[in-house]
Scaffold this active site. Sequence first.
Site, PDB file in Angstrom:
ATOM      1  N   ASP A  43       7.505 -10.645   8.436  1.00  0.00           N
ATOM      2  CA  ASP A  43       7.490 -10.369   6.994  1.00  0.00           C
ATOM      3  C   ASP A  43       6.217 -11.007   6.468  1.00  0.00           C
ATOM      4  O   ASP A  43       6.094 -12.243   6.475  1.00  0.00           O
ATOM      5  CB  ASP A  43       8.730 -10.988   6.327  1.00  0.00           C
ATOM      6  CG  ASP A  43       8.768 -10.708   4.826  1.00  0.00           C
ATOM      7  OD1 ASP A  43       7.731 -10.286   4.254  1.00  0.00           O
ATOM      8  OD2 ASP A  43       9.840 -10.915   4.231  1.00  0.00           O
ATOM      9  N   ILE A  44       5.263 -10.196   6.015  1.00  0.00           N
ATOM     10  CA  ILE A  44       3.971 -10.767   5.614  1.00  0.00           C
ATOM     11  C   ILE A  44       4.069 -11.551   4.304  1.00  0.00           C
ATOM     12  O   ILE A  44       3.136 -12.249   3.941  1.00  0.00           O
ATOM     13  CB  ILE A  44       2.836  -9.704   5.569  1.00  0.00           C
ATOM     14  CG1 ILE A  44       3.020  -8.724   4.401  1.00  0.00           C
ATOM     15  CG2 ILE A  44       2.715  -8.971   6.892  1.00  0.00           C
ATOM     16  CD1 ILE A  44       1.736  -7.918   4.101  1.00  0.00           C
ATOM     17  N   ASN A  67      -1.408  -3.289   8.372  1.00  0.00           N
ATOM     18  CA  ASN A  67      -1.007  -2.021   7.763  1.00  0.00           C
ATOM     19  C   ASN A  67       0.032  -2.197   6.654  1.00  0.00           C
ATOM     20  O   ASN A  67       0.098  -1.389   5.730  1.00  0.00           O
ATOM     21  CB  ASN A  67      -0.455  -1.110   8.865  1.00  0.00           C
ATOM     22  CG  ASN A  67       0.337   0.057   8.303  1.00  0.00           C
ATOM     23  OD1 ASN A  67      -0.229   1.062   7.876  1.00  0.00           O
ATOM     24  ND2 ASN A  67       1.666  -0.074   8.279  1.00  0.00           N
ATOM     25  N   LYS A 111       6.401   3.471  -7.420  1.00  0.00           N
ATOM     26  CA  LYS A 111       6.263   4.894  -7.745  1.00  0.00           C
ATOM     27  C   LYS A 111       5.671   5.019  -9.153  1.00  0.00           C
ATOM     28  O   LYS A 111       5.875   4.141 -10.006  1.00  0.00           O
ATOM     29  CB  LYS A 111       7.635   5.589  -7.713  1.00  0.00           C
ATOM     30  CG  LYS A 111       8.320   5.517  -6.348  1.00  0.00           C
ATOM     31  CD  LYS A 111       7.661   6.431  -5.333  1.00  0.00           C
ATOM     32  CE  LYS A 111       8.327   6.307  -3.973  1.00  0.00           C
ATOM     33  NZ  LYS A 111       7.394   6.440  -2.859  1.00  0.00           N
ATOM     34  N   VAL A 112       4.977   6.118  -9.397  1.00  0.00           N
ATOM     35  CA  VAL A 112       4.316   6.325 -10.699  1.00  0.00           C
ATOM     36  C   VAL A 112       5.309   6.238 -11.854  1.00  0.00           C
ATOM     37  O   VAL A 112       4.996   5.703 -12.917  1.00  0.00           O
ATOM     38  CB  VAL A 112       3.614   7.705 -10.722  1.00  0.00           C
ATOM     39  CG1 VAL A 112       2.787   7.858 -11.997  1.00  0.00           C
ATOM     40  CG2 VAL A 112       2.750   7.886  -9.497  1.00  0.00           C
ATOM     41  N   ALA A 131      -2.148  -1.581 -10.571  1.00  0.00           N
ATOM     42  CA  ALA A 131      -1.854  -2.782  -9.782  1.00  0.00           C
ATOM     43  C   ALA A 131      -2.163  -2.525  -8.306  1.00  0.00           C
ATOM     44  O   ALA A 131      -2.765  -3.362  -7.624  1.00  0.00           O
ATOM     45  CB  ALA A 131      -0.382  -3.170  -9.957  1.00  0.00           C
ATOM     46  N   TYR A 132      -1.757  -1.351  -7.827  1.00  0.00           N
ATOM     47  CA  TYR A 132      -2.010  -0.989  -6.427  1.00  0.00           C
ATOM     48  C   TYR A 132      -3.520  -0.949  -6.168  1.00  0.00           C
ATOM     49  O   TYR A 132      -4.010  -1.504  -5.174  1.00  0.00           O
ATOM     50  CB  TYR A 132      -1.373   0.378  -6.140  1.00  0.00           C
ATOM     51  CG  TYR A 132      -1.571   0.874  -4.731  1.00  0.00           C
ATOM     52  CD1 TYR A 132      -0.797   0.386  -3.680  1.00  0.00           C
ATOM     53  CD2 TYR A 132      -2.513   1.860  -4.447  1.00  0.00           C
ATOM     54  CE1 TYR A 132      -0.977   0.861  -2.384  1.00  0.00           C
ATOM     55  CE2 TYR A 132      -2.698   2.333  -3.158  1.00  0.00           C
ATOM     56  CZ  TYR A 132      -1.926   1.831  -2.122  1.00  0.00           C
ATOM     57  OH  TYR A 132      -2.107   2.294  -0.844  1.00  0.00           O
ATOM     58  N   GLY A 133      -4.249  -0.310  -7.093  1.00  0.00           N
ATOM     59  CA  GLY A 133      -5.699  -0.183  -6.930  1.00  0.00           C
ATOM     60  C   GLY A 133      -6.383  -1.543  -6.863  1.00  0.00           C
ATOM     61  O   GLY A 133      -7.240  -1.774  -6.004  1.00  0.00           O
ATOM     62  N   VAL A 160      -1.199  10.573   3.084  1.00  0.00           N
ATOM     63  CA  VAL A 160      -0.312  10.755   4.241  1.00  0.00           C
ATOM     64  C   VAL A 160       1.156  10.883   3.810  1.00  0.00           C
ATOM     65  O   VAL A 160       1.635  10.087   2.983  1.00  0.00           O
ATOM     66  CB  VAL A 160      -0.462   9.549   5.203  1.00  0.00           C
ATOM     67  CG1 VAL A 160       0.347   9.783   6.472  1.00  0.00           C
ATOM     68  CG2 VAL A 160      -1.927   9.316   5.557  1.00  0.00           C
TER      69      VAL A 160
HETATM   70  P1  NAP Z   1       5.443   3.227   3.957  1.00  0.00           P
HETATM   71  O1  NAP Z   1       5.929   4.431   4.666  1.00  0.00           O
HETATM   72  O2  NAP Z   1       6.089   2.807   2.689  1.00  0.00           O
HETATM   73  O3  NAP Z   1       5.465   2.011   4.996  1.00  0.00           O
HETATM   74  C1  NAP Z   1       5.091   0.730   4.612  1.00  0.00           C
HETATM   75  C2  NAP Z   1       5.420  -0.218   5.721  1.00  0.00           C
HETATM   76  O4  NAP Z   1       5.043  -1.543   5.288  1.00  0.00           O
HETATM   77  C3  NAP Z   1       6.928  -0.265   6.028  1.00  0.00           C
HETATM   78  O5  NAP Z   1       7.104  -0.473   7.402  1.00  0.00           O
HETATM   79  C4  NAP Z   1       7.374  -1.478   5.232  1.00  0.00           C
HETATM   80  O6  NAP Z   1       8.559  -2.069   5.730  1.00  0.00           O
HETATM   81  C5  NAP Z   1       6.185  -2.378   5.477  1.00  0.00           C
HETATM   82  N1  NAP Z   1       6.172  -3.532   4.569  1.00  0.00           N
HETATM   83  C6  NAP Z   1       6.200  -3.576   3.229  1.00  0.00           C
HETATM   84  N2  NAP Z   1       6.244  -4.846   2.803  1.00  0.00           N
HETATM   85  C7  NAP Z   1       6.239  -5.633   3.919  1.00  0.00           C
HETATM   86  C8  NAP Z   1       6.274  -7.019   4.145  1.00  0.00           C
HETATM   87  N3  NAP Z   1       6.351  -7.907   3.151  1.00  0.00           N
HETATM   88  N4  NAP Z   1       6.240  -7.469   5.424  1.00  0.00           N
HETATM   89  C9  NAP Z   1       6.171  -6.614   6.453  1.00  0.00           C
HETATM   90  N5  NAP Z   1       6.171  -5.284   6.304  1.00  0.00           N
HETATM   91  C10 NAP Z   1       6.192  -4.799   5.041  1.00  0.00           C
HETATM   92  O7  NAP Z   1       3.880   3.361   3.589  1.00  0.00           O
HETATM   93  P2  NAP Z   1       2.670   4.033   4.385  1.00  0.00           P
HETATM   94  O8  NAP Z   1       2.256   5.222   3.606  1.00  0.00           O
HETATM   95  O9  NAP Z   1       2.963   4.163   5.824  1.00  0.00           O
HETATM   96  O10 NAP Z   1       1.550   2.928   4.139  1.00  0.00           O
HETATM   97  C11 NAP Z   1       1.000   2.128   5.173  1.00  0.00           C
HETATM   98  C12 NAP Z   1      -0.303   1.527   4.649  1.00  0.00           C
HETATM   99  O11 NAP Z   1      -1.220   2.573   4.332  1.00  0.00           O
HETATM  100  C13 NAP Z   1      -0.123   0.729   3.352  1.00  0.00           C
HETATM  101  O12 NAP Z   1      -0.955  -0.415   3.394  1.00  0.00           O
HETATM  102  C14 NAP Z   1      -0.591   1.699   2.291  1.00  0.00           C
HETATM  103  O13 NAP Z   1      -1.016   1.039   1.127  1.00  0.00           O
HETATM  104  C15 NAP Z   1      -1.708   2.400   3.009  1.00  0.00           C
HETATM  105  N6  NAP Z   1      -2.083   3.720   2.476  1.00  0.00           N
HETATM  106  C16 NAP Z   1      -1.187   4.742   2.490  1.00  0.00           C
HETATM  107  C17 NAP Z   1      -1.584   5.991   1.997  1.00  0.00           C
HETATM  108  C18 NAP Z   1      -0.676   7.188   2.022  1.00  0.00           C
HETATM  109  O14 NAP Z   1      -1.087   8.260   1.541  1.00  0.00           O
HETATM  110  N7  NAP Z   1       0.536   7.069   2.544  1.00  0.00           N
HETATM  111  C19 NAP Z   1      -2.873   6.163   1.481  1.00  0.00           C
HETATM  112  C20 NAP Z   1      -3.761   5.092   1.481  1.00  0.00           C
HETATM  113  C21 NAP Z   1      -3.365   3.879   1.999  1.00  0.00           C
HETATM  114  P3  NAP Z   1      10.029  -1.717   5.124  1.00  0.00           P
HETATM  115  O15 NAP Z   1      10.487  -0.482   5.805  1.00  0.00           O
HETATM  116  O16 NAP Z   1      10.796  -2.956   5.466  1.00  0.00           O
HETATM  117  O17 NAP Z   1       9.850  -1.533   3.629  1.00  0.00           O
END
Ligand code: NAP
Length: 276
Positions: A62-63, A89, A95-96, A192-194, A230
């Site tokens: 857990d980060i 990662n 969500k918006v 906030a995300y940005g 994605v």
């Molecule tokens: P996702 O499907 O929501 O997956 C996020 C992952 O991060 C999940 O495994 C989640 O675990 C884990 N996580 C969240 N908080 C954590 C914590 N405190 N400790 C450990 N793990 C944690 O999102 P995703 O789209 O795959 O995103 C992965 C990365 O890509 C993120 O950094 C995101 O900002 C970035 N990103 C995504 C997109 C896109 O279009 N999807 C675009 C640009 C950048 P749980 O299942 O326990 O919640």
Amino acid sequence: MSNVPVAVVTGSNKGIGLAIVRALCKQFPGDVYLTSRDPGRGQAAVAQLQEEGLQPLFHQLDIDDLQSIRVLRDFLKEKYGGINVLVNNAGIAFKVNDTTPFAIQAEVTMKTNFFGTKNVCTELLPLMKPYGRVVNVSSMVSCSALGRCSQELQQKFRSDAITEDELVQLMNKFVEDTKKSVHEKEGWPNTAYGVSKIGVTVLSRIQARMLNEKRKGDHILLNACCPGWVRTDMAGPKATKSPDEGAETPVYLALLPSNADAPHGQFVSEKTVKTW
Ligand code: NAP
């Protein structure tokens, strides 16, 4: 102690992280750790990849929890004597249409995306072995958010001299400014995300600089990247890329060959260095 190379991916029980583990299991010549804050979700993801004929290993992480990060650090140090590939990662996004007050969204998002990632780096970067590869998953949103910062903030975030302490102060200031509802007056964009991802990109630039200063001979390459838009729980079903496609750029950076000396300290999208 094992001499087997080791790769670790944070937040990899689903989404892009899971796809990065899948690709590394196929391409990385060593042990690949799928990590998850929730052991149940993590083990289920391991089982899913095992059904595909792959052999990921599991460790809880857990980060947001320094103790959890340190347990993983000690485990990797003892079992492998270091780390070859680290992919930061794990991340979150509200969500918006979420009605949580913006100041809370800012604090919670910053806590995981910036401070959690920074804490993992603080604990694990000293373990990186020569020719190690570090990938910090940021977002193109960090670039668009940077463009919407005041000139003064942009100058700070683009600086080649900004320190990690100064960056931490700025990220804390953003959260404090949202609590006082003065963040826009203070030159911040309304995302906030940005802003948290500006933090991840700038942190990567600083860390690469530190590696140049302190460990030049170790040939470690560290970069920030965007996976693209994605289809995951975060971005929803309308996004253009599959998780496996989203994993391509992070995996490319994680597997840069040992004779590569670039990219390093860059923001990379579609396997291409972008101007910050
Ligand atoms: P996702 O499907 O929501 O997956 C996020 C992952 O991060 C999940 O495994 C989640 O675990 C884990 N996580 C969240 N908080 C954590 C914590 N405190 N400790 C450990 N793990 C944690 O999102 P995703 O789209 O795959 O995103 C992965 C990365 O890509 C993120 O950094 C995101 O900002 C970035 N990103 C995504 C997109 C896109 O279009 N999807 C675009 C640009 C950048 P749980 O299942 O326990 O919640």
